[in-house]
Design a protein around this motif. Structure first.
Motif, PDB file in Angstrom:
ATOM      1  N   ASN A  74       0.810  -1.216   0.000  1.00 47.60           N
ATOM      2  CA  ASN A  74       0.000   0.000   0.000  1.00 47.60           C
ATOM      3  C   ASN A  74       0.846   1.270   0.000  1.00 47.60           C
ATOM      4  O   ASN A  74       0.509   2.258  -0.648  1.00 47.60           O
ATOM      5  N   ALA A  75       1.929   1.218   0.748  1.00 43.66           N
ATOM      6  CA  ALA A  75       2.742   2.421   0.884  1.00 43.66           C
ATOM      7  C   ALA A  75       3.302   2.875  -0.450  1.00 43.66           C
ATOM      8  O   ALA A  75       3.566   4.047  -0.663  1.00 43.66           O
ATOM      9  N   LYS A  76       3.484   1.914  -1.354  1.00 43.46           N
ATOM     10  CA  LYS A  76       4.116   2.252  -2.627  1.00 43.46           C
ATOM     11  C   LYS A  76       3.140   2.152  -3.783  1.00 43.46           C
ATOM     12  O   LYS A  76       3.541   2.278  -4.947  1.00 43.46           O
ATOM     13  N   ASN A  77       1.840   1.933  -3.499  1.00 39.32           N
ATOM     14  CA  ASN A  77       0.858   1.739  -4.567  1.00 39.32           C
ATOM     15  C   ASN A  77       1.366   0.731  -5.596  1.00 39.32           C
ATOM     16  O   ASN A  77       1.247   0.951  -6.810  1.00 39.32           O
ATOM     17  N   THR A  78       1.916  -0.341  -5.100  1.00 39.42           N
ATOM     18  CA  THR A  78       2.545  -1.348  -5.941  1.00 39.42           C
ATOM     19  C   THR A  78       1.865  -2.692  -5.762  1.00 39.42           C
ATOM     20  O   THR A  78       1.549  -3.092  -4.640  1.00 39.42           O
ATOM     21  N   VAL A  79       1.632  -3.361  -6.868  1.00 35.52           N
ATOM     22  CA  VAL A  79       1.081  -4.708  -6.844  1.00 35.52           C
ATOM     23  C   VAL A  79       2.144  -5.665  -7.354  1.00 35.52           C
ATOM     24  O   VAL A  79       2.794  -5.392  -8.369  1.00 35.52           O
ATOM     25  N   VAL A  80       2.313  -6.741  -6.618  1.00 37.79           N
ATOM     26  CA  VAL A  80       3.414  -7.676  -6.868  1.00 37.79           C
ATOM     27  C   VAL A  80       2.869  -9.033  -7.305  1.00 37.79           C
ATOM     28  O   VAL A  80       1.926  -9.556  -6.708  1.00 37.79           O
ATOM     29  N   LEU A  81       3.452  -9.577  -8.346  1.00 35.70           N
ATOM     30  CA  LEU A  81       3.123 -10.926  -8.808  1.00 35.70           C
ATOM     31  C   LEU A  81       4.320 -11.820  -8.504  1.00 35.70           C
ATOM     32  O   LEU A  81       5.394 -11.650  -9.079  1.00 35.70           O
ATOM     33  N   GLN A  82       4.121 -12.739  -7.595  1.00 35.65           N
ATOM     34  CA  GLN A  82       5.164 -13.700  -7.245  1.00 35.65           C
ATOM     35  C   GLN A  82       4.940 -14.967  -8.052  1.00 35.65           C
ATOM     36  O   GLN A  82       3.871 -15.580  -7.968  1.00 35.65           O
ATOM     37  N   MET A  83       5.938 -15.338  -8.826  1.00 35.08           N
ATOM     38  CA  MET A  83       5.829 -16.498  -9.703  1.00 35.08           C
ATOM     39  C   MET A  83       6.844 -17.542  -9.270  1.00 35.08           C
ATOM     40  O   MET A  83       8.054 -17.291  -9.312  1.00 35.08           O
TER      41      MET A  83
END
Length: 125
Positions: A74-83
């Motif tokens: 949330n702090a970075k407005n970032t969405v992460v895809l872990q593959m």
């Protein structure tokens, strides 16, 4: 103005892992839907995962749900895809996409109006 900045693509051997990140700007409320898509040569984009940042609701395609997860910072407005446990058939160009508000079909590219530039993922056997 919405900007999506992807990072984390690259090359890995079969069985390895990669983490893709998509940093979104231009959504001051912090509430947006962000999806990850991939495209194989000569084919349409395939929706693989998405997250509605308002509630944290996630959707992951059946084809990858045992190996891929989606989360957010949330702090970075970032969405992460872990593959994880990547296989040669995962080799594709990966894109993040976003839209304000909830998507009707979170894994349908037609529901998104902002796209990142794409990042290549290559998995060797």
């Amino acid at each position: 103005q919405v900007t999506l900045r992807e990072s984390g693509g690259g090359s890995v051997q079969a069985g390895g892992s990669l983490t893709l990140s998509c940093a979104a700007s231009g959504y001051p409320s912090g509430r947006f839907c962000l999806g990850w898509f991939r495209q194989f040569p000569g084919q349409a984009r395939e929706g693989i995962a998405s997250r509605w940042t308002g509630s944290g609701t996630t959707y992951v395609a059946d084809s990858v749900k045992d190996r891929f997860t989606i989360s957010q910072d949330n702090a970075k407005n970032t969405v992460v895809l872990q593959m994880n446990n990547l296989q040669p058939e995962d080799t594709a160009m990966y894109y993040c996409a976003a839209r304000h508000g909830i998507a009707i079909d979170p894994l349908d590219e037609e529901d998104y109006n902002n796209w990142g530039q794409g990042t290549q993922v290559t998995v060797s056997s």
